[in-house]
Design a protein around this motif. Structure first.
Motif, PDB file in Angstrom:
ATOM      1  N   CYS A 162       0.819  -1.223   0.000  1.00  0.00           N
ATOM      2  CA  CYS A 162       0.000   0.000   0.000  1.00  0.00           C
ATOM      3  C   CYS A 162       0.847   1.266   0.000  1.00  0.00           C
ATOM      4  O   CYS A 162       0.338   2.348  -0.306  1.00  0.00           O
TER       5      CYS A 162
ATOM      6  N   GLN B  77       3.193   2.281  -2.020  1.00  0.00           N
ATOM      7  CA  GLN B  77       3.272   2.870  -3.362  1.00  0.00           C
ATOM      8  C   GLN B  77       2.021   3.690  -3.658  1.00  0.00           C
ATOM      9  O   GLN B  77       2.113   4.793  -4.177  1.00  0.00           O
ATOM     10  N   GLN B  78       0.838   3.149  -3.307  1.00  0.00           N
ATOM     11  CA  GLN B  78      -0.406   3.890  -3.522  1.00  0.00           C
ATOM     12  C   GLN B  78      -0.411   5.193  -2.743  1.00  0.00           C
ATOM     13  O   GLN B  78      -0.812   6.240  -3.254  1.00  0.00           O
TER      14      GLN B  78
ATOM     15  N   ILE C  41       2.224   6.916  -1.592  1.00  0.00           N
ATOM     16  CA  ILE C  41       3.254   7.816  -2.112  1.00  0.00           C
ATOM     17  C   ILE C  41       2.747   8.558  -3.341  1.00  0.00           C
ATOM     18  O   ILE C  41       2.993   9.747  -3.504  1.00  0.00           O
ATOM     19  N   LEU C  42       2.022   7.864  -4.207  1.00  0.00           N
ATOM     20  CA  LEU C  42       1.534   8.493  -5.432  1.00  0.00           C
ATOM     21  C   LEU C  42       0.282   9.333  -5.208  1.00  0.00           C
ATOM     22  O   LEU C  42       0.032  10.279  -5.939  1.00  0.00           O
ATOM     23  N   THR C  43      -0.502   9.017  -4.191  1.00  0.00           N
ATOM     24  CA  THR C  43      -1.779   9.687  -3.970  1.00  0.00           C
ATOM     25  C   THR C  43      -1.692  10.893  -3.045  1.00  0.00           C
ATOM     26  O   THR C  43      -2.326  11.922  -3.294  1.00  0.00           O
TER      27      THR C  43
ATOM     28  N   PRO D  59       0.604  13.327  -2.293  1.00  0.00           N
ATOM     29  CA  PRO D  59       0.988  14.674  -2.750  1.00  0.00           C
ATOM     30  C   PRO D  59      -0.134  15.390  -3.507  1.00  0.00           C
ATOM     31  O   PRO D  59      -0.386  16.578  -3.280  1.00  0.00           O
ATOM     32  N   ASN D  60      -0.831  14.675  -4.381  1.00  0.00           N
ATOM     33  CA  ASN D  60      -1.925  15.287  -5.131  1.00  0.00           C
ATOM     34  C   ASN D  60      -3.075  15.655  -4.198  1.00  0.00           C
ATOM     35  O   ASN D  60      -3.678  16.722  -4.326  1.00  0.00           O
TER      36      ASN D  60
ATOM     37  N   VAL E 235      13.049  12.242  -3.683  1.00  0.00           N
ATOM     38  CA  VAL E 235      12.289  11.593  -4.739  1.00  0.00           C
ATOM     39  C   VAL E 235      13.209  11.471  -5.950  1.00  0.00           C
ATOM     40  O   VAL E 235      14.041  12.342  -6.202  1.00  0.00           O
TER      41      VAL E 235
ATOM     42  N   PHE F 151      13.489  10.413 -10.192  1.00  0.00           N
ATOM     43  CA  PHE F 151      12.784  10.295 -11.456  1.00  0.00           C
ATOM     44  C   PHE F 151      13.716   9.703 -12.495  1.00  0.00           C
ATOM     45  O   PHE F 151      14.899  10.055 -12.532  1.00  0.00           O
TER      46      PHE F 151
END
Length: 136
Positions: A49, A51-52, A54-56, A58-59, A106, A108
């Motif tokens: 969970c 990863q979910q 981390i991606l969710t 910030p937005n 982070v 990239f």
């Protein structure tokens, strides 16, 4: 009309996040906090969970800030303390890592073209700044 969250018998109205704990084998983690009555709670999740989140998050943070201030132009900006560029093991991808002074970081994966675009950005920004400051 604002969308209401689904009702559930296990809803926790948290007032604070007091801790994070990672299982010794890294398979799970727990978020810990207190609710509005002062009761402690813990939410245990599998590490998959992360990863979910981390991606969710910030937005979600940006959306919350924009809604609170009624300003869609706001962004969360972290001052970069260090910047590192490395070549990935495929010898084609560049890994750009930005790190804050408190250790948040982070990374990239970038192509050579993307790296060139970033490298040229200060010059282009300076040119745009000069164009905007000159009277018409």
């Amino acid at each position: 009309m604002p969308q209401q969250p689904p009702t559930t018998d296990n809803r926790i109205d948290a007032t604070q996040l007091s801790g994070l704990e990672l299982a010794m084998d890294g398979s799970s983690f727990a978020l810990q906090g207190a609710d509005c009555s002062g009761n402690s709670w813990s939410l245990n999740l599998p590490s998959a969970c992360l990863q979910q989140l981390i991606l969710t998050l910030p937005n979600l943070a940006v959306k919350a800030m924009r809604a609170q201030h009624h300003d869609d132009s706001l962004r969360i900006v972290y001052p970069a303390h260090t910047v590192a560029v490395e070549l990935a093991s495929d010898h084609q991808t560049f890994i750009l890592t930005l790190r804050t002074e408190d250790g948040f970081h982070v990374s990239f994966g970038l192509s050579a073209t993307q790296c060139e675009t970033i490298g040229d950005s200060p010059r282009r920004a300076q040119l745009m700044s000069k164009d905007l400051s000159q009277p018409s």
